[in-house]
Design a protein around this motif. Structure first.
Motif, PDB file in Angstrom:
ATOM      1  N   ASP A 175      34.133  14.449 -37.166  1.00 42.20           N
ATOM      2  CA  ASP A 175      35.134  13.535 -37.749  1.00 42.20           C
ATOM      3  C   ASP A 175      36.498  14.204 -37.890  1.00 42.20           C
ATOM      4  O   ASP A 175      37.403  13.659 -38.520  1.00 42.20           O
ATOM      5  CB  ASP A 175      34.647  13.006 -39.108  1.00 42.20           C
ATOM      6  N   GLY A 176      36.625  15.407 -37.313  1.00 41.83           N
ATOM      7  CA  GLY A 176      37.935  16.071 -37.331  1.00 41.83           C
ATOM      8  C   GLY A 176      38.289  16.716 -38.652  1.00 41.83           C
ATOM      9  O   GLY A 176      39.425  17.137 -38.851  1.00 41.83           O
ATOM     10  N   SER A 177      37.333  16.807 -39.562  1.00 34.39           N
ATOM     11  CA  SER A 177      37.617  17.373 -40.885  1.00 34.39           C
ATOM     12  C   SER A 177      37.387  18.886 -40.885  1.00 34.39           C
ATOM     13  O   SER A 177      36.786  19.442 -39.953  1.00 34.39           O
ATOM     14  CB  SER A 177      36.707  16.721 -41.925  1.00 34.39           C
ATOM     15  N   TYR A 178      37.811  19.557 -41.971  1.00 32.09           N
ATOM     16  CA  TYR A 178      37.520  20.988 -42.110  1.00 32.09           C
ATOM     17  C   TYR A 178      36.011  21.208 -42.216  1.00 32.09           C
ATOM     18  O   TYR A 178      35.479  22.229 -41.823  1.00 32.09           O
ATOM     19  CB  TYR A 178      38.251  21.566 -43.329  1.00 32.09           C
ATOM     20  N   ARG A 179      35.304  20.204 -42.744  1.00 34.07           N
ATOM     21  CA  ARG A 179      33.839  20.320 -42.840  1.00 34.07           C
ATOM     22  C   ARG A 179      33.235  20.371 -41.445  1.00 34.07           C
ATOM     23  O   ARG A 179      32.292  21.112 -41.167  1.00 34.07           O
ATOM     24  CB  ARG A 179      33.272  19.125 -43.614  1.00 34.07           C
ATOM     25  N   SER A 180      33.826  19.544 -40.571  1.00 32.25           N
ATOM     26  CA  SER A 180      33.360  19.520 -39.180  1.00 32.25           C
ATOM     27  C   SER A 180      33.656  20.865 -38.510  1.00 32.25           C
ATOM     28  O   SER A 180      32.828  21.387 -37.748  1.00 32.25           O
ATOM     29  CB  SER A 180      34.071  18.388 -38.442  1.00 32.25           C
ATOM     30  N   ALA A 181      34.826  21.423 -38.819  1.00 31.32           N
ATOM     31  CA  ALA A 181      35.179  22.730 -38.244  1.00 31.32           C
ATOM     32  C   ALA A 181      34.182  23.798 -38.698  1.00 31.32           C
ATOM     33  O   ALA A 181      33.796  24.690 -37.923  1.00 31.32           O
ATOM     34  CB  ALA A 181      36.600  23.118 -38.659  1.00 31.32           C
ATOM     35  N   ALA A 182      33.759  23.719 -39.951  1.00 31.40           N
ATOM     36  CA  ALA A 182      32.787  24.694 -40.466  1.00 31.40           C
ATOM     37  C   ALA A 182      31.398  24.453 -39.873  1.00 31.40           C
ATOM     38  O   ALA A 182      30.662  25.388 -39.560  1.00 31.40           O
ATOM     39  CB  ALA A 182      32.735  24.607 -41.987  1.00 31.40           C
ATOM     40  N   LEU A 183      31.092  23.162 -39.693  1.00 32.32           N
ATOM     41  CA  LEU A 183      29.758  22.805 -39.194  1.00 32.32           C
ATOM     42  C   LEU A 183      29.530  23.326 -37.771  1.00 32.32           C
ATOM     43  O   LEU A 183      28.400  23.631 -37.369  1.00 32.32           O
ATOM     44  CB  LEU A 183      29.591  21.277 -39.241  1.00 32.32           C
ATOM     45  N   LEU A 184      30.636  23.453 -37.032  1.00 34.39           N
ATOM     46  CA  LEU A 184      30.529  23.962 -35.653  1.00 34.39           C
ATOM     47  C   LEU A 184      29.796  25.302 -35.621  1.00 34.39           C
ATOM     48  O   LEU A 184      29.038  25.596 -34.694  1.00 34.39           O
ATOM     49  CB  LEU A 184      31.924  24.150 -35.054  1.00 34.39           C
ATOM     50  N   ARG A 185      30.089  26.129 -36.654  1.00 34.45           N
ATOM     51  CA  ARG A 185      29.474  27.462 -36.670  1.00 34.45           C
ATOM     52  C   ARG A 185      28.269  27.533 -37.595  1.00 34.45           C
ATOM     53  O   ARG A 185      27.509  28.487 -37.544  1.00 34.45           O
ATOM     54  CB  ARG A 185      30.521  28.491 -37.093  1.00 34.45           C
ATOM     55  N   ALA A 186      28.115  26.536 -38.430  1.00 31.22           N
ATOM     56  CA  ALA A 186      27.006  26.575 -39.384  1.00 31.22           C
ATOM     57  C   ALA A 186      25.682  26.148 -38.756  1.00 31.22           C
ATOM     58  O   ALA A 186      24.620  26.584 -39.188  1.00 31.22           O
ATOM     59  CB  ALA A 186      27.322  25.686 -40.578  1.00 31.22           C
ATOM     60  N   ARG A 187      25.769  25.273 -37.782  1.00 32.49           N
ATOM     61  CA  ARG A 187      24.547  24.760 -37.159  1.00 32.49           C
ATOM     62  C   ARG A 187      24.720  24.737 -35.638  1.00 32.49           C
ATOM     63  O   ARG A 187      25.762  24.333 -35.137  1.00 32.49           O
ATOM     64  CB  ARG A 187      24.258  23.323 -37.617  1.00 32.49           C
ATOM     65  N   ARG A 188      23.673  25.115 -34.965  1.00 35.69           N
ATOM     66  CA  ARG A 188      23.693  25.035 -33.511  1.00 35.69           C
ATOM     67  C   ARG A 188      23.592  23.566 -33.102  1.00 35.69           C
ATOM     68  O   ARG A 188      22.881  22.784 -33.725  1.00 35.69           O
ATOM     69  CB  ARG A 188      22.489  25.796 -32.952  1.00 35.69           C
ATOM     70  N   HIS A 189      24.337  23.212 -32.128  1.00 33.91           N
ATOM     71  CA  HIS A 189      24.237  21.841 -31.624  1.00 33.91           C
ATOM     72  C   HIS A 189      24.294  21.862 -30.105  1.00 33.91           C
ATOM     73  O   HIS A 189      24.803  22.815 -29.497  1.00 33.91           O
ATOM     74  CB  HIS A 189      25.345  20.966 -32.212  1.00 33.91           C
ATOM     75  N   ASP A 190      23.793  20.810 -29.519  1.00 29.14           N
ATOM     76  CA  ASP A 190      23.789  20.720 -28.053  1.00 29.14           C
ATOM     77  C   ASP A 190      25.010  19.976 -27.527  1.00 29.14           C
ATOM     78  O   ASP A 190      25.462  20.238 -26.414  1.00 29.14           O
ATOM     79  CB  ASP A 190      22.520  19.986 -27.590  1.00 29.14           C
ATOM     80  N   VAL A 191      25.464  19.057 -28.318  1.00 28.15           N
ATOM     81  CA  VAL A 191      26.597  18.254 -27.863  1.00 28.15           C
ATOM     82  C   VAL A 191      27.418  17.834 -29.073  1.00 28.15           C
ATOM     83  O   VAL A 191      26.874  17.673 -30.173  1.00 28.15           O
ATOM     84  CB  VAL A 191      26.103  17.015 -27.049  1.00 28.15           C
ATOM     85  N   MET A 192      28.712  17.707 -28.870  1.00 30.33           N
ATOM     86  CA  MET A 192      29.571  17.210 -29.943  1.00 30.33           C
ATOM     87  C   MET A 192      30.087  15.837 -29.531  1.00 30.33           C
ATOM     88  O   MET A 192      30.492  15.654 -28.371  1.00 30.33           O
ATOM     89  CB  MET A 192      30.739  18.160 -30.178  1.00 30.33           C
ATOM     90  N   LEU A 193      30.071  14.918 -30.460  1.00 26.78           N
ATOM     91  CA  LEU A 193      30.509  13.559 -30.129  1.00 26.78           C
ATOM     92  C   LEU A 193      31.546  13.113 -31.146  1.00 26.78           C
ATOM     93  O   LEU A 193      31.388  13.327 -32.342  1.00 26.78           O
ATOM     94  CB  LEU A 193      29.294  12.623 -30.161  1.00 26.78           C
ATOM     95  N   ARG A 194      32.607  12.506 -30.662  1.00 23.14           N
ATOM     96  CA  ARG A 194      33.613  11.954 -31.579  1.00 23.14           C
ATOM     97  C   ARG A 194      34.204  10.678 -30.987  1.00 23.14           C
ATOM     98  O   ARG A 194      34.093  10.425 -29.774  1.00 23.14           O
ATOM     99  CB  ARG A 194      34.712  12.965 -31.879  1.00 23.14           C
ATOM    100  N   LEU A 195      34.802   9.897 -31.859  1.00 22.19           N
ATOM    101  CA  LEU A 195      35.458   8.656 -31.439  1.00 22.19           C
ATOM    102  C   LEU A 195      36.952   8.899 -31.301  1.00 22.19           C
ATOM    103  O   LEU A 195      37.523   9.713 -32.032  1.00 22.19           O
ATOM    104  CB  LEU A 195      35.241   7.556 -32.479  1.00 22.19           C
ATOM    105  N   SER A 196      37.569   8.167 -30.399  1.00 22.90           N
ATOM    106  CA  SER A 196      39.020   8.239 -30.276  1.00 22.90           C
ATOM    107  C   SER A 196      39.567   6.835 -30.060  1.00 22.90           C
ATOM    108  O   SER A 196      39.140   6.139 -29.136  1.00 22.90           O
ATOM    109  CB  SER A 196      39.418   9.134 -29.101  1.00 22.90           C
ATOM    110  N   GLU A 197      40.505   6.436 -30.897  1.00 23.27           N
ATOM    111  CA  GLU A 197      41.117   5.113 -30.674  1.00 23.27           C
ATOM    112  C   GLU A 197      42.275   5.198 -29.703  1.00 23.27           C
ATOM    113  O   GLU A 197      42.667   4.197 -29.122  1.00 23.27           O
ATOM    114  CB  GLU A 197      41.558   4.475 -31.996  1.00 23.27           C
ATOM    115  N   SER A 198      42.846   6.379 -29.526  1.00 22.49           N
ATOM    116  CA  SER A 198      44.013   6.467 -28.658  1.00 22.49           C
ATOM    117  C   SER A 198      43.696   6.982 -27.260  1.00 22.49           C
ATOM    118  O   SER A 198      44.543   6.884 -26.371  1.00 22.49           O
ATOM    119  CB  SER A 198      45.096   7.323 -29.314  1.00 22.49           C
ATOM    120  N   ALA A 199      42.484   7.514 -27.051  1.00 21.89           N
ATOM    121  CA  ALA A 199      42.095   7.859 -25.680  1.00 21.89           C
ATOM    122  C   ALA A 199      41.875   6.550 -24.916  1.00 21.89           C
ATOM    123  O   ALA A 199      41.285   5.615 -25.456  1.00 21.89           O
ATOM    124  CB  ALA A 199      40.814   8.676 -25.685  1.00 21.89           C
ATOM    125  N   TYR A 200      42.379   6.481 -23.711  1.00 25.37           N
ATOM    126  CA  TYR A 200      42.265   5.222 -22.976  1.00 25.37           C
ATOM    127  C   TYR A 200      40.914   5.068 -22.306  1.00 25.37           C
ATOM    128  O   TYR A 200      40.495   3.960 -21.993  1.00 25.37           O
ATOM    129  CB  TYR A 200      43.402   5.095 -21.963  1.00 25.37           C
TER     130      TYR A 200
END
Lengths: 325, 690
Positions: free
Chosen positions: A115-140
């Motif tokens: 969700d683009g938050s600092y929590r998300s930034a921390a979560l990147l290193r706190a837990r292993r993940h296979d894929v990251m998914l986010r929404l974008s309203e301005s990406a075409y």
């Protein structure tokens, strides 16, 4: 496609010609009208599961449903109870429930819902993940690669923005729709400070997703803020993280999440000067209308007091209104 | 119960809930029982507001209010209006949370608490409890003691017709809808109308189903509403509004400002930098709106001089100034303003533009169905001559229309704050970020509708944007369009082009343009007196010749010719100047024919009269008149002109004859007129001659 005689009728349409997936809804007597009558995701979803589609629709339209929910494609009896419970204390009549057993898909991969938050930034290193998914309203257009999915969508428009969980529900809904295609089994959710009502809702969301074979994990839920410090990357990496995920901003320094991350890191490192600078900056951002959760609010106030700021005020109410931005 | 989110963050302590009761000539005993039931609530931080709408027994009701420490408001009124009574009560209520009810409804002790809990969970909602009716024998006389178990046993459940006697919602929702519909008189339908509008604006409608939350209607003899012919008519009128009016925001001529917890319906947002003179004109136009429940946020994007003194001159507490010490560009400034805005709608406005007085009223009144806002036409004005170029805009707001037509200008948009909370200006764009923003909003499926009116006067001048160079705006649009078009196939782009071509330009009456001209800065306008004659003046009886004499005395006349077979001069327009005696000219004209009407007009300097303005704007920018130096043969000259022109201007040049000003003409007519004019031309004829 739209039958007005039915009550809050929702339907996920996978349109191969336009390469777009839409959720249409027709409100009835008690429902609120959503800000747009169609929610869409850019891109085709190949594997469709009606239970997951119904759960995604319910999560997305949670703030608008009252009275009756009618997922056109129906849903299995296995998730009917969780779907109804999701709306508590509203009492919802659920239509098109099928008693016949049906396949429930399963996956293997863990997705980080960013969700683009600092929590998300921390979560990147706190837990292993296979894929990251986010929404974008301005990406075409949607871009999906093995490690990352940026989904072009208006789903976020449907969210309430007065709580970390409320704000992230559209992202959970989108991930659920993509779950089978991307073989997703576990959702990592970057929520930390939930209201009492949101904590109850989180339990209901977890139960609903469990009914469609998706586990939800929120490693930071109700954890004290300083505990996130050790997972936060260096400032340069933070800048990059925020810059990429907040497309409307030209400088990460304008984001409160950036400064909370800086404050957390400085606190962990005992860097008093940076702590003072960050907390003062957060005060200015608060006065400029940025919102904080209760814990964030207390955390920042405590640091402002430590820094000796005479008048601690994080909110703009009357006229703030000299800003150092 | 988590109710913190519903509290204001201000310093003044507010009650958890304001119970608002509308009343007029109702039994005091019922009122007392109702008040007692509220005071027996499980939550004690309740304020009760009694809004008395013209009761005959005012002092007795006031005494009851005083006895129970209720807030009491009295309004003189001849006809009962539950809507107006509730709106006035809510205006005076202090809490962010409002419960509207009647003086004959009693609440079980936990009802308020449960309603507030639900409202905290669903802030964007209207919470309702299904009412139970007490039978005869359970009137006010028998309810000295409230035995809730007994009341439940003897009462009957009322079907979910209407709203059941109460509604609980936030003040923010009240501001968004701008109250209960006051065109609905007496009672009936106003609750349902309120909820239907709330739903269309994004609030859900929840029937609270909790055995501990009950409300009961105290038995009393039925009232006479609906039994008399007048009553039947009122019922029908209310029903008609309920069924036919698709708008969301109502009572646009009313103001509900005044309460300590007032939430503005609209936040007008202006960003500015180093243009205090223009800003003053712009702010003044905002404060002159017919709709007054707004706040005005001015974001100073790093001006070199502090703007506060200039704004303090207005002495209006609705103005809020946000000063950014360092200029960050228009996108950043607008996002900053939107973030601190409190209004349910945001009206975007430019510091160089002028709002027409009905802008907010027209645009709020155009928000129908589930639209998130509206926009309107705009009128470009020349900052030196006041010349006007009307731009009605397109009636369709969607992606194709935005991509291939000029649908709107951002300064004419009024939109829900919720939408701009999600769709933000891209701060990388230092100028003209609006195309990108509104394209994304349209792509998101958000609906905006055209209000059918001109809403702003838009200044044409060389520096249209704050603090930017002239290259950046074009670059921004080019980049935005490239991103937008690059994401769709060639086939889809073709479809969009076709769809855009099919969109309609809005149709706005010409009279709005004339009205708008009244609101130009005074330095760009001149006053004119238009004298309309009962019967056209003609060449017969020497009337044209006499007109020549008047012209010599008055220096300048603009003549309108009658159409049809009669011909002749139907009206004369004279510039109003201190040196000119209008009364004398009128007196002279009255000797030629009966005067039908004299009206005063304010017109831009660029136009001598209304027909010239009309001719100008209908000719899509062809503003050139033809000017000729002509001799004194006025009688014959007018004889020629009345056949081919709708109007003309004549200026006396003393001994040198006159200057004739002709409006734009069709090419064939123009050639003919020029040929006929040759005999009147003097040697020194001016530009545009034959």
């Amino acid at each position: 496609m739209v039958k007005e005689e039915l009550d809050l009728q929702i339907e996920t349409v996978f349109d191969p010609s336009k390469q777009i997936t839409t959720i249409r809804c027709v409100p009835d007597n008690y429902d609120a009208f959503p800000p747009a009558s169609i929610a869409w995701l850019d891109g085709r979803i190949i594997e469709h599961n009606k239970d997951r589609a119904a759960a995604a629709q319910a999560l997305l339209l949670l703030p608008y449903v009252s009275g009756r929910l009618s997922p056109i494609q129906g849903c299995g009896v296995e998730i009917a109870g969780s779907l109804r419970d999701l709306f508590l204390p509203r009492k919802i009549i659920l239509d098109h429930v099928e008693l016949k057993p049906a396949r429930i898909p399963s996956g293997t991969r863990t997705v980080h819902l960013c969700d683009g938050s600092y929590r998300s930034a921390a979560l990147l290193r706190a837990r292993r993940h296979d894929v990251m998914l986010r929404l974008s309203e301005s990406a075409y257009t949607t871009a999906i690669s093995p490690r990352q999915a940026v989904i072009s969508s208006n789903f976020g428009l449907f969210a309430r923005r007065d709580g970390q969980l409320h704000a992230i529900l559209p992202l959970i809904a989108a991930a659920l729709l993509y779950a089978e295609d991307l073989s997703l089994a576990r959702f990592l959710v970057p929520v930390q400070d939930l209201t009492a009502e949101e904590r109850q809702l989180f339990a209901r969301v977890t139960a609903l997703l469990a009914a469609v074979n998706v586990a939800v994990e929120a490693p930071f839920l109700q954890v004290e803020l300083p505990a996130l410090s050790k997972f936060l990357p260096e400032p340069a990496a933070l800048e990059m993280f925020f810059f990429e995920r907040h497309e409307h901003t030209s400088a990460p320094e304008d984001l409160p999440d950036f400064w909370i991350a800086i404050l957390l890191r400085a606190r962990a490192n005992g860097d008093t000067k940076t702590m003072v600078a960050a907390s003062e900056r957060l005060q200015v951002l608060g006065q400029a209308g940025h919102q904080f959760s209760q814990r964030e609010h207390c955390f920042i106030q405590a640091h402002l007091r430590e820094a000796g700021v005479a008048k601690v005020c994080l909110c703009d109410k009357n006229l703030a209104e000299d800003s150092n931005q | 119960m988590d109710t913190t989110m519903l509290f204001s963050q201000g310093g003044v302590r507010q009650p958890l809930l304001s119970v608002v009761i509308g009343i007029r000539n109702w039994g005091l005993d019922r009122l007392e029982i109702a008040i007692r039931s509220h005071l027996q609530s499980s939550i004690h931080d309740i304020e009760i507001v009694i809004s008395d709408y013209g009761s005959d027994n005012k002092q007795e009701i006031q005494a009851v209010a005083h006895k129970y420490k209720c807030k009491y408001i009295y309004t003189e009124a001849k006809i009962w209006s539950r809507s107006a009574a509730l709106n006035l009560g809510i205006r005076e209520a202090s809490s962010e949370n409002i419960l509207t009810t009647d003086a004959d409804i009693i609440f079980s002790p936990r009802a308020h608490e449960i309603l507030l809990t639900h409202l905290a969970i669903m802030p964007n909602s209207v919470q309702i409890i299904q009412c139970r009716d007490l039978p005869e024998g359970f009137g006010a006389d028998n309810l000295a003691h409230l035995d809730w178990e007994q009341l439940f046993q003897v009462s009957s459940i009322r079907p979910r017709w209407g709203m059941g006697g109460s509604a609980t919602f936030t003040r923010a929702l009240f501001s968004r809808l701008h109250g209960f519909e006051e065109r609905m008189t007496v009672w009936g339908g106003e609750d349902t109308d309120f909820v239907q509008r709330a739903r269309r604006s994004g609030s859900l409608f929840n029937w609270v189903e909790d055995p501990e939350a009950r409300i009961y209607h105290i038995w009393h003899p039925p009232d006479s509403r609906g039994t008399s012919p007048a009553g039947t008519k009122i019922v029908q009128q209310n029903r008609q509004i309920l069924q036919e009016d698709r708008t969301i925001v109502r009572n646009l001529g009313q103001s509900y400002r005044g309460a300590s917890s007032f939430v503005p319906t609209v936040s007008i947002v202006i960003t500015t930098k180093d243009r205090p003179t223009l800003l003053r004109e712009s702010v003044a136009s905002c404060l002159s709106q017919t709709f007054q429940d707004f706040e005005l946020i001015v974001v100073d994007d790093g001006s070199s001089d502090y703007l506060k003194p200039a704004l303090d001159e207005f002495a209006d507490d609705r103005i809020r100034l946000l000063h950014l010490e360092r200029s960050r560009g228009i996108s950043f400034a607008r996002n900053a303003a939107n973030r601190i805005a409190r209004g349910e709608f945001i009206a975007l406005h430019d510091d160089s533009d002028l709002m027409l007085p009905h802008r907010l009223e027209h645009q709020l009144g155009a928000v129908i169905d589930d639209c998130a806002g509206s926009y309107g036409g705009w009128i470009d004005f020349d900052d030196e001559t006041g010349a006007l170029t009307p731009q009605p805009g397109r009636t369709t707001f969607d992606r194709p229309s935005l991509m291939f037509t000029r649908t709107l200008v951002p300064g004419s948009v009024l939109i829900r704050r919720q939408v701009l909370g999600f769709y933000r200006y891209n701060e990388s764009f230092l100028a003209n970020p609006d195309y990108h923003l509104f394209n994304r909003i349209a792509r998101g499926g958000v609906r905006l509708c055209h209000c059918g009116h001109y809403v702003i006067l838009r200044r044409s001048h060389s520096h249209h944007l704050t603090g930017t160079d002239s290259v950046t705006p074009g670059l921004t649009v080019a980049v935005s369009k490239a991103m937008d078009r690059g994401s769709i196939s060639v086939e889809l782009e073709q479809q969009y082009k076709t769809a855009a071509k099919a969109t309609q330009e809005a149709t706005i009456p010409f009279t709005e343009l004339v009205d708008a001209a009244q609101h130009l800065p005074p330095r760009l306008t001149a006053k004119r007196a238009r004298i309309e004659l009962d019967a056209p003046l003609t060449a017969r009886s020497g009337q044209f010749q006499a007109l020549g004499t008047i012209l010599s005395a008055s220096h300048c006349l603009h003549l309108e010719f009658a159409t049809g077979p009669a011909k002749g001069i139907k009206a004369v327009t004279i510039p109003e100047e201190p040196s000119r005696n209008i009364d004398d000219i009128v007196s002279r004209l009255s000797t030629l024919g009966m005067i039908k009407q004299i009206s005063q007009l304010t017109l831009p300097l660029a136009y001598p009269d209304v027909p010239t303005l009309e001719a100008d704007v209908t000719r899509a920018g062809s503003r050139e008149e033809s000017h000729f130096a002509v001799n004194g043969e006025i009688e014959h000259l007018l004889g020629v002109l009345e056949k081919h022109c709708s109007h003309c201007g004549l200026i006396a040049n003393g001994d040198f004859g006159f200057t004739l000003a002709l409006p734009p003409l069709q090419p064939s007519v123009r050639a003919l007129v020029h040929a006929k004019l040759r005999r009147f031309l003097t040697a020194s004829h001016g530009q545009g001659g034959a």
